[in-house]
Design a protein around this motif. Structure first.
Motif, PDB file in Angstrom:
ATOM      1  N   ARG A 124     -32.550 -56.909 -93.133  1.00 55.55           N
ATOM      2  CA  ARG A 124     -32.561 -58.535 -93.101  1.00 55.55           C
ATOM      3  C   ARG A 124     -31.408 -58.766 -93.897  1.00 55.55           C
ATOM      4  O   ARG A 124     -31.341 -58.466 -94.915  1.00 55.55           O
ATOM      5  CB  ARG A 124     -33.852 -59.294 -93.012  1.00 55.55           C
ATOM      6  N   GLN A 125     -30.786 -60.000 -93.595  1.00 59.08           N
ATOM      7  CA  GLN A 125     -29.780 -60.898 -94.569  1.00 59.08           C
ATOM      8  C   GLN A 125     -30.245 -62.003 -94.759  1.00 59.08           C
ATOM      9  O   GLN A 125     -30.947 -62.626 -94.168  1.00 59.08           O
ATOM     10  CB  GLN A 125     -28.538 -60.715 -94.211  1.00 59.08           C
ATOM     11  N   ILE A 126     -30.191 -62.573 -96.010  1.00 64.71           N
ATOM     12  CA  ILE A 126     -30.506 -63.804 -96.361  1.00 64.71           C
ATOM     13  C   ILE A 126     -29.535 -64.731 -95.857  1.00 64.71           C
ATOM     14  O   ILE A 126     -28.275 -64.832 -95.758  1.00 64.71           O
ATOM     15  CB  ILE A 126     -30.431 -64.096 -98.093  1.00 64.71           C
ATOM     16  N   ALA A 127     -30.033 -65.864 -95.233  1.00 66.47           N
ATOM     17  CA  ALA A 127     -29.374 -66.907 -94.705  1.00 66.47           C
ATOM     18  C   ALA A 127     -29.038 -68.020 -95.600  1.00 66.47           C
ATOM     19  O   ALA A 127     -29.718 -69.141 -95.751  1.00 66.47           O
ATOM     20  CB  ALA A 127     -30.167 -67.424 -93.368  1.00 66.47           C
ATOM     21  N   TRP A 128     -27.915 -67.930 -96.445  1.00 67.48           N
ATOM     22  CA  TRP A 128     -27.763 -68.895 -97.438  1.00 67.48           C
ATOM     23  C   TRP A 128     -27.720 -70.266 -97.214  1.00 67.48           C
ATOM     24  O   TRP A 128     -28.108 -71.149 -97.919  1.00 67.48           O
ATOM     25  CB  TRP A 128     -26.596 -68.239 -98.517  1.00 67.48           C
TER      26      TRP A 128
END
Length: 84
Positions: free
Chosen positions: A9-13
């Motif tokens: 998963r990627q961080i949704a900044w």
């Protein structure tokens, strides 16, 4: 052959920044109200300085619970992670 794993998963900044910004704003209001409300209620009830500090601490603890609930609810609306 080198497919990404399903758990990556990627961080949704933008979501993280939105929630943190709202938490700062709401936190300032909640904790300011706890401080001022504890002081005002202590005077109204006739408590001394120590009673005012105790009342402020209780209201501060309630503020921590409010902020925790806010951040959890905000995270459901604005997820902090997303799939790539």
């Amino acid at each position: 052959m080198n497919a990404p794993s399903s758990s990556s998963r990627q961080i949704a900044w933008p979501s993280v920044i939105t929630v943190i910004s709202a938490a700062i704003l709401i936190g300032a209001e909640v904790f300011g109200a706890a401080f001022a409300g504890g002081w005002a209620l202590a005077i109204l009830i006739g408590l001394g300085d120590q009673g005012a500090h105790i009342l402020q601490a209780v209201l501060f603890a309630l503020g921590v619970l409010v902020m925790t609930a806010f951040i959890r609810a905000a995270q459901r609306v604005e997820p902090f992670t997303k799939r790539p």
